[in-house]
Design a protein around this motif. Structure first.
Motif, PDB file in Angstrom:
ATOM      1  N   ILE A 682       1.981  -1.951  -7.863  1.00 38.16           N
ATOM      2  CA  ILE A 682       0.635  -2.457  -7.613  1.00 38.16           C
ATOM      3  C   ILE A 682      -0.251  -1.278  -7.246  1.00 38.16           C
ATOM      4  O   ILE A 682       0.011  -0.568  -6.273  1.00 38.16           O
ATOM      5  CB  ILE A 682       0.636  -3.516  -6.499  1.00 38.16           C
ATOM      6  N   ALA A 683      -1.306  -1.078  -8.043  1.00 40.32           N
ATOM      7  CA  ALA A 683      -2.206   0.050  -7.803  1.00 40.32           C
ATOM      8  C   ALA A 683      -3.322  -0.302  -6.842  1.00 40.32           C
ATOM      9  O   ALA A 683      -3.799   0.538  -6.073  1.00 40.32           O
ATOM     10  CB  ALA A 683      -2.800   0.527  -9.137  1.00 40.32           C
ATOM     11  N   LYS A 684      -3.756  -1.590  -6.864  1.00 34.97           N
ATOM     12  CA  LYS A 684      -4.899  -1.975  -6.038  1.00 34.97           C
ATOM     13  C   LYS A 684      -4.902  -3.478  -5.824  1.00 34.97           C
ATOM     14  O   LYS A 684      -4.577  -4.243  -6.730  1.00 34.97           O
ATOM     15  CB  LYS A 684      -6.198  -1.549  -6.732  1.00 34.97           C
ATOM     16  N   ALA A 697      -2.207  -3.618 -11.589  1.00 34.30           N
ATOM     17  CA  ALA A 697      -0.852  -3.066 -11.539  1.00 34.30           C
ATOM     18  C   ALA A 697      -0.544  -2.296 -12.812  1.00 34.30           C
ATOM     19  O   ALA A 697      -1.215  -2.463 -13.840  1.00 34.30           O
ATOM     20  CB  ALA A 697       0.159  -4.198 -11.329  1.00 34.30           C
ATOM     21  N   VAL A 698       0.474  -1.479 -12.730  1.00 33.89           N
ATOM     22  CA  VAL A 698       0.920  -0.685 -13.882  1.00 33.89           C
ATOM     23  C   VAL A 698       2.429  -0.817 -14.027  1.00 33.89           C
ATOM     24  O   VAL A 698       3.134  -1.164 -13.067  1.00 33.89           O
ATOM     25  CB  VAL A 698       0.535   0.799 -13.729  1.00 33.89           C
ATOM     26  N   THR A 699       2.912  -0.554 -15.240  1.00 30.78           N
ATOM     27  CA  THR A 699       4.354  -0.659 -15.499  1.00 30.78           C
ATOM     28  C   THR A 699       4.837   0.563 -16.263  1.00 30.78           C
ATOM     29  O   THR A 699       4.041   1.360 -16.763  1.00 30.78           O
ATOM     30  CB  THR A 699       4.671  -1.919 -16.346  1.00 30.78           C
ATOM     31  N   GLY A 700       6.158   0.708 -16.342  1.00 28.94           N
ATOM     32  CA  GLY A 700       6.765   1.751 -17.163  1.00 28.94           C
ATOM     33  C   GLY A 700       6.306   3.137 -16.804  1.00 28.94           C
ATOM     34  O   GLY A 700       6.258   3.533 -15.625  1.00 28.94           O
ATOM     35  N   LEU A 705       3.973   7.438 -13.294  1.00 28.25           N
ATOM     36  CA  LEU A 705       2.899   8.397 -13.078  1.00 28.25           C
ATOM     37  C   LEU A 705       2.188   8.125 -11.758  1.00 28.25           C
ATOM     38  O   LEU A 705       1.883   9.057 -11.001  1.00 28.25           O
ATOM     39  CB  LEU A 705       1.897   8.327 -14.244  1.00 28.25           C
ATOM     40  N   LEU A 706       1.926   6.851 -11.465  1.00 32.00           N
ATOM     41  CA  LEU A 706       1.283   6.494 -10.193  1.00 32.00           C
ATOM     42  C   LEU A 706       2.158   6.932  -9.023  1.00 32.00           C
ATOM     43  O   LEU A 706       1.650   7.468  -8.025  1.00 32.00           O
ATOM     44  CB  LEU A 706       1.048   4.979 -10.140  1.00 32.00           C
ATOM     45  N   GLN A 707       3.469   6.737  -9.156  1.00 31.10           N
ATOM     46  CA  GLN A 707       4.398   7.142  -8.101  1.00 31.10           C
ATOM     47  C   GLN A 707       4.363   8.658  -7.925  1.00 31.10           C
ATOM     48  O   GLN A 707       4.353   9.173  -6.796  1.00 31.10           O
ATOM     49  CB  GLN A 707       5.806   6.671  -8.468  1.00 31.10           C
ATOM     50  N   ARG A 708       4.317   9.381  -9.042  1.00 32.99           N
ATOM     51  CA  ARG A 708       4.267  10.843  -8.994  1.00 32.99           C
ATOM     52  C   ARG A 708       2.965  11.314  -8.339  1.00 32.99           C
ATOM     53  O   ARG A 708       2.962  12.272  -7.545  1.00 32.99           O
ATOM     54  CB  ARG A 708       4.384  11.392 -10.424  1.00 32.99           C
ATOM     55  N   GLN A 709       1.863  10.652  -8.645  1.00 33.16           N
ATOM     56  CA  GLN A 709       0.579  11.014  -8.039  1.00 33.16           C
ATOM     57  C   GLN A 709       0.600  10.809  -6.530  1.00 33.16           C
ATOM     58  O   GLN A 709       0.069  11.628  -5.773  1.00 33.16           O
ATOM     59  CB  GLN A 709      -0.549  10.186  -8.674  1.00 33.16           C
ATOM     60  N   ASP A 712       2.543  13.658  -5.117  1.00 32.82           N
ATOM     61  CA  ASP A 712       1.742  14.890  -5.130  1.00 32.82           C
ATOM     62  C   ASP A 712       0.742  14.908  -3.974  1.00 32.82           C
ATOM     63  O   ASP A 712       0.525  15.947  -3.340  1.00 32.82           O
ATOM     64  CB  ASP A 712       0.992  15.020  -6.466  1.00 32.82           C
ATOM     65  N   SER A 713       0.148  13.739  -3.704  1.00 37.64           N
ATOM     66  CA  SER A 713      -0.820  13.653  -2.601  1.00 37.64           C
ATOM     67  C   SER A 713      -0.135  13.961  -1.274  1.00 37.64           C
ATOM     68  O   SER A 713      -0.691  14.667  -0.417  1.00 37.64           O
ATOM     69  CB  SER A 713      -1.438  12.256  -2.549  1.00 37.64           C
ATOM     70  N   LEU A 714       1.071  13.444  -1.106  1.00 33.14           N
ATOM     71  CA  LEU A 714       1.820  13.712   0.123  1.00 33.14           C
ATOM     72  C   LEU A 714       2.160  15.199   0.253  1.00 33.14           C
ATOM     73  O   LEU A 714       2.056  15.783   1.332  1.00 33.14           O
ATOM     74  CB  LEU A 714       3.104  12.881   0.145  1.00 33.14           C
TER      75      LEU A 714
END
Length: 878
Positions: A682-684, A697-700, A705-709, A712-714
């Motif tokens: 879930i993105a938002k 939300a996003v899949t696959g 990519l969202l998880q990687r972003q 990266d922020s952390l």
């Protein structure tokens, strides 16, 4: 109950006469922006009557949930005070889409009225349009000619709008007897109390042009509506719809809760009727996903609820009570409308929260009323129409109550102005309900489908197919050839391309021939069953009649399919985590993301979001197959395990997407097994309207990519804080604590400086007679000015203080008047109103404190001097 019996017998009668029984659509018209609420049985068939769509049945029957509040159909203020006005009612109807016409419609109506409703034949009085000789003659087969009344266009001609489908209608009236009036025929019964209308048959046979000319429709249709409550009223022989079984049982529950007996002729009887009706309206609307708010249909619902609460107070019910009445409604109507049962807990919660909020508002309204009375007593002893309307519209105080309070306070009300504002508000309400002008038959694609048939869609199974070109459109016109470089639409006999529908975007890809290449940029359905390939011809020439190979973008389609199946998983998870009240309110499915709108009355917590993600990902890992099959719609209606969506238009056969634990009716494309989705994030989560939330939300790969972003922020945060990731929280908390400490120290330092400044300012106070006052400019920020004037007031406890500050592009003035000088007639509000025009500003406040902002800081000294002059004049005249 008789209501339940008549409803079922009506539907059964028409089923035996080859009508498809279609479930009531939601009271919320999801696909019709021209309506706030569905207010007639024909609403869900509007597109068919307009020639924009067709169904696989040409006869239908329904019992439709309707809400009519305001607009041209009903005046909310009448409900409870008449024998037949309702905000919520059920409309029985039968419809013909180009099948039977007047003769059979009249036959059906007569048989149902006498055999199903059980009405006495000699008490039924039909009416017809003045020029409709055909309907008149048909009715003479059932009743004597002298019992058939001709009326004009106002009473017996129906139109969807100023243009479009229209036609004469025939109303059925029932003679209730001499106790309801001395009229001996309908034309003498202006009130309609004796000859009560219970059914209207609309003969839709013309298409009205903008010129006013009425052209015959190629396929005349039938649209009828019989108010169920009125039918039961007549059948039971009672004086009012409120004496019928369901409404009377709700009134009985109100009697029990209030401890007051209901007597139809007593002054407080209207309160019982209002509560019974409004509870049904509120409960069905909330069950269908509406929530009281300050906009659109939510505003209308809030208005209905507040009216019910006000009338409840007449029955001495000062605390929330609607949720206590709700179980009676659910017990009487829940078996036919299961959404009431499923949503009962949520309906009760929302009703109670709204009632509590309104009770608080009423208390504030009482305080504001006191202020208005005080202001009016000090001036012309008249409560302005604007103030009276504000008390009614904003705070729900009835005008009758305001008039009584005004009389007790020896005040009058500017009623002409009040009535003007009320009429303006009603007009705004009517405008909301205006029906958009639409033309029947204007959709050229209807004729195209009749000539060439529907597009054969093979995209559920294949990603390419050969099809013949049956139509080309360039610049909005049908052409025989499309040249290289041109853009337009291509229609084929066969296609694997999915046209945008139900929230899923259209496919992209290519149409190719031996010498041609057409790039499909989008795919739409301009008419049901017709697929239009939208794009640009990059190579060659396309000619009607040629064969091309249609190939979709496989990778893009797979991503869309994954996201669509993930949407079904999300819907299932929302039910598990939030409850069965969650209803889909819209969705978008494309290759990059999915968006899901749903009814819910508050924001999701982080814990709820995590639970939803975990449930979806758990099911993805199970990798269950996605089964797809067709069943009959009437069978699907009996299945509680299959989700169906209000507002959707289903045919006699429907497509089921079955993932074992989740079953939904859906025409979109889906993946073959849930494991192909890969990952769900879930993105938002946000609010898009009162009572409606949105999840994106996003899949696959996009989820990865969202998880990687996020990672990266952390990492960047860890680098900035010079701490390992696991110590980020600890480091941030320490920094925040240090910042808080520095902020407090800074505030204390500033407070000390302000205290010195306040001492200096207080020493500059002037005296005029008994009055001590200070008018000065202080070089401070607006927040510092607010703190400073409080400090000066502590040092000058009996005084008037006016402080101003000039900023680069604006200025601020604040005023404080001590209580003893307020009693002597000085007002901070009056001072602000006097000086602010000089700095091109405005402001306001109370008698003790007021403030304002101006656009011209150069004029601040002039404004402060005006404040001095004002005070000097006041004291001199005192």
């Amino acid at each position: 109950m008789l209501t339940q019996t008549i409803r079922r017998q009506f539907l059964d009668y028409f089923k035996k006469n080859h009508h498809a029984i279609i479930s009531s659509s939601s009271v919320v018209p999801h696909d019709d922006p021209t309506l706030l609420f569905n207010n007639a049985g024909m609403n869900q068939f509007k597109d068919v009557f307009l020639g924009k769509s067709h169904r696989d049945y040409n006869r239908a029957t329904t019992s439709q949930k309707c809400i009519r509040v305001g607009g041209k159909h009903n005046d909310l203020e009448n409900v409870g005070h008449t024998s037949r006005h309702l905000t919520f009612f059920e409309m029985l109807g039968n419809f013909s889409f180009g099948d039977y016409f007047k003769a059979q419609a009249i036959q059906f109506a007569w048989e149902v009225s006498t055999q199903v409703f059980g009405f006495e034949a000699d008490r039924i009085w039909p009416t017809v349009f003045r020029d409709d000789d055909e309907a008149f003659e048909l009715w003479t087969q059932y009743v004597p000619a002298e019992r058939i009344t001709r009326f004009g266009e106002k009473e017996n001609f129906w139109a969807m709008g100023d243009t479009g489908p229209c036609g004469p209608c025939s109303e059925l009236l029932y003679d209730r007897g001499s106790q309801f009036g001395s009229a001996t025929k309908p034309i003498e019964d202006a009130s309609g109390e004796r000859f009560l209308e219970f059914w209207n048959l609309v003969f839709m046979q013309y298409n009205r042009q903008p010129s006013g000319i009425q052209e015959p429709l190629p396929k005349p249709s039938i649209d009828t509506g019989a108010g169920l409550e009125r039918v039961v009223n007549l059948r039971m022989g009672v004086n009012s719809v409120f004496e019928t079984d369901i409404l009377r049982s709700i009134i009985a529950q109100v009697e029990q809760i209030s401890g007051i007996a209901y007597h139809p002729q007593e002054a407080n009887a209207a309160a019982f009727r209002v509560i019974a009706d409004h509870l049904r309206c509120l409960s069905f609307a909330i069950a269908d996903g509406v929530q009281p708010s300050n906009v659109d249909r939510g505003y209308v619902l809030r208005k209905v609820l507040r009216r019910a609460v006000r009338y409840g107070r007449l029955l001495k019910m000062e605390k929330p009570f609607l949720a206590e009445v709700l179980p009676q409604l659910v017990s009487t109507m829940g078996s036919d409308y299961p959404e009431l049962v499923k949503g009962q807990e949520r309906i009760a919660e929302i009703l109670t929260l709204e009632e509590e909020a309104f009770i608080r508002t009423l208390k504030r309204g009482g305080n504001i009323l006191s202020q208005i009375i005080e202001k009016s007593q000090q001036s012309d002893h008249i409560i302005s129409g604007d103030d009276a309307f504000k008390l009614k519209d904003t705070y729900g105080l009835p005008i009758e109550e305001i008039l009584l309070i005004a009389k007790d306070s020896e005040l009058t009300i500017d009623e002409p102005r009040y009535l003007q504002l009320e009429e303006e508000a009603k007009q705004r309400s009517r405008n909301v309900h205006k029906v958009i002008h639409q033309m029947a038959g204007e959709n050229v694609y209807a004729d195209f489908v009749k000539q060439y048939g529907e597009t054969k869609f093979s995209g559920y199974i294949h990603d390419s197919a050969e099809g013949s070109i049956i139509g080309l459109v360039v610049d909005g016109e049908f052409v025989q050839e499309m040249q290289e470089g041109q853009e337009g639409l291509v229609f084929l006999t066969d296609t694997p391309f999915y046209a945008e529908m139900g929230g899923q975007v259209g496919d992209t890809g290519r149409l190719e021939g031996p010498q041609q290449t057409f790039i499909v940029q989008d795919c739409v359905a301009p008419y049901k069953g017709l697929v239009a390939h939208k794009g640009k011809l990059e190579k060659g020439t396309l000619v009607v009649g040629e064969t091309v190979t249609a190939s979709i973008d496989r990778n893009r389609r797979q991503k869309i399919a994954n996201n669509h199946t993930a949407t079904h998983l999300l819907h299932w998870a929302l039910h598990r985590v939030l409850g069965e009240h969650v209803k889909q309110a819209g969705s978008v499915v494309d290759p990059l993301r999915l968006r899901f709108d749903f009814s819910h009355h508050k924001a999701l917590s982080l814990e709820e979001i995590r639970q939803i993600e975990d449930l979806v990902n758990e099911k993805i890992r199970e990798n269950l197959p996605v089964k797809v099959y067709d069943i009959r719609y009437d069978e699907a209606q009996k299945r509680d395990d299959i989700k169906q969506f209000f507002g959707e238009k289903y045919g006699s056969s429907v497509r089921v997407i079955d993932i074992d634990f989740s079953k939904e009716l859906c025409g979109g494309t889906h993946t073959s097994a849930v494991g192909t989705i890969g990952l769900f994030r879930i993105a938002k989560e946000s609010s898009i309207a009162a009572g409606v939330r949105r999840i994106e939300a996003v899949t696959g790969a996009e989820a990865a990519l969202l998880q990687r972003q996020d990672e990266d922020s952390l990492l960047k945060l860890a680098q900035i804080l010079k701490a390992p990731i696991h110590q980020i929280q600890e480091r941030l908390e320490k920094l925040l604590e240090e910042n808080k400490q520095f902020t407090n120290e800074l505030k204390e330092a500033k407070k000390g400086q302000l205290n010195i400044l306040a001492e200096n300012l207080a020493s500059q106070a002037e005296k005029k007679g008994e009055l001590s006052f200070l008018v000065a400019e202080a070089p401070l920020s607006i927040e510092e000015l607010r703190l400073c004037i409080d400090l000066v007031a502590e040092k000058l406890p009996s005084s008037v203080i006016v402080l101003g500050t000039a900023l680069p592009d604006k200025c601020q003035i604040m005023v404080k008047v001590s209580d003893d000088w307020v009693k002597q007639g000085l007002s901070a509000h009056d001072i602000i109103k006097t000086v602010m025009p000089l700095v091109e500003g405005s402001g306001g406040g109370k008698q003790q404190a007021a403030q304002g902002g101006g656009k011209n800081p150069l004029k601040l000294p002039e404004a402060l001097q005006r404040a001095k002059d004002f005070l000097t004049e006041k004291v001199s005249n005192h």
